[in-house]
Design an enzyme around this catalytic site. Structure first.
Site, mmCIF file in Angstrom:
data_model
loop_
_atom_site.group_PDB
_atom_site.id
_atom_site.type_symbol
_atom_site.label_atom_id
_atom_site.label_comp_id
_atom_site.label_asym_id
_atom_site.label_seq_id
_atom_site.Cartn_x
_atom_site.Cartn_y
_atom_site.Cartn_z
ATOM 1 N N HIS A 1 -3.967 -4.664 0.301
ATOM 2 C CA HIS A 1 -3.344 -5.465 1.250
ATOM 3 C C HIS A 1 -3.360 -6.789 1.875
ATOM 4 C CE1 HIS A 1 -2.383 -1.769 4.216
ATOM 5 N NE2 HIS A 1 -3.910 -1.038 2.448
ATOM 6 N N CYS B 1 0.750 -1.148 -0.358
ATOM 7 C CA CYS B 1 0.023 -0.069 -0.065
ATOM 8 C C CYS B 1 0.954 1.021 -0.266
ATOM 9 C CB CYS B 1 -1.001 -0.153 1.092
ATOM 10 S SG CYS B 1 -2.531 1.196 0.917
ATOM 11 N N GLU C 1 -1.514 -9.237 3.727
ATOM 12 C CA GLU C 1 -2.017 -9.061 5.101
ATOM 13 C C GLU C 1 -2.668 -9.735 5.604
ATOM 14 O OE1 GLU C 1 -1.873 -5.117 5.793
ATOM 15 O OE2 GLU C 1 -1.278 -6.238 4.277
#
Length: 243
Positions: A211, A108, A213
């Site tokens: 994202h 990001c 994660e």
């Protein structure tokens, strides 16, 4: 992994503190790596090289908007207040990572900083271009998008998507505009937003606008970075003899 440096409250304390959401740490440890946090601090090229010389890989994490003065623009009214200490720190680390060919992943803000550090620019407020808030629908609410991965890219090899679009979590109101020299776009959404780039001159240099994660069921990008970090460590420990 680079971290935030923000005003934070815990218990009776309300102070500036370094922190990083635990999902980033889980993503690295789930992939077999060991997480080391790198808070913003005074930096020089020598310091950046010394820090990375003790590590096997680098993740530039998400966070606040990059200072637009770094790419020659005045701030948009929706651009956040600059975190120049973090910009300086991460720029120096990325520059050193490229020099050392240390495997790195930008997430990001990380891909935006990566683009700016290498000479690119950003769209400061994506809704002005697209007419939609879909990429950041509400505070602390991730949007859902599908990205198309370029076949033959490192990213494509890691994700093994073939022609199938990849559903991703997005939370960004800015995006890459002019792509920096040396970077190749390897993923876009259907409306043309750049969602991934790769630096061709290094063994592993990938940036994604989404994202990864946040998807605990899919650790392929982090596994790829950990594998590349392991190879880097072994190569550094046993360099090829010069003929």
């Amino acid at each position: 992994m680079t971290t935030y440096l923000e005003q934070s409250q815990t218990g009776v304390w309300n102070v500036r503190a370094s922190f990083l959401p635990k999902v980033y740490i889980d993503a690295v440890t789930d992939a077999g790596g060991v997480a080391v946090l790198l808070p913003p601090q005074p930096v020089s090229p020598d310091i950046a090289r010394a820090v990375l010389g003790a590590l096997d890989g680098l993740i530039v994490s998400g966070g606040a908007d990059v200072d637009p003065s770094r790419y020659g623009q005045s701030p948009h009214e929706r651009t956040g207040a600059p975190r120049t200490d973090r910009d300086d720190w991460e720029d120096a680390l990325l520059t050193a990572a490229v020099e050392l060919e240390l495997p790195f992943l930008g997430i990001c803000r990380g891909v935006q900083l990566m683009n700016v550090a290498l000479g690119g620019t950003l769209v400061q407020h994506l809704p002005d271009v697209l007419g939609t808030e879909a990429y950041q629908p509400a505070p602390a609410v991730f949007g859902e998008q599908e990205v198309s991965i370029e076949p033959g890219s490192r990213l494509g090899a890691l994700l093994g998507q073939g022609d199938a679009p990849l559903p991703v979590h997005v939370y960004h109101h800015q995006a890459l505009d002019q792509v920096a020299p040396g970077l190749t776009v390897t993923a876009r959404t259907a409306d043309g937003v750049v969602e991934a780039v790769e630096l061709d001159s290094v063994p592993f240099g990938i940036g994604v606008q989404w994202h990864p994660e946040e998807n605990a069921a899919d650790r392929r990008l982090f596994a790829g970075l950990v594998d590349a970090a392991r190879t880097h460590r072994e190569t550094r420990a046993h360099p090829r003899s010069q003929s």
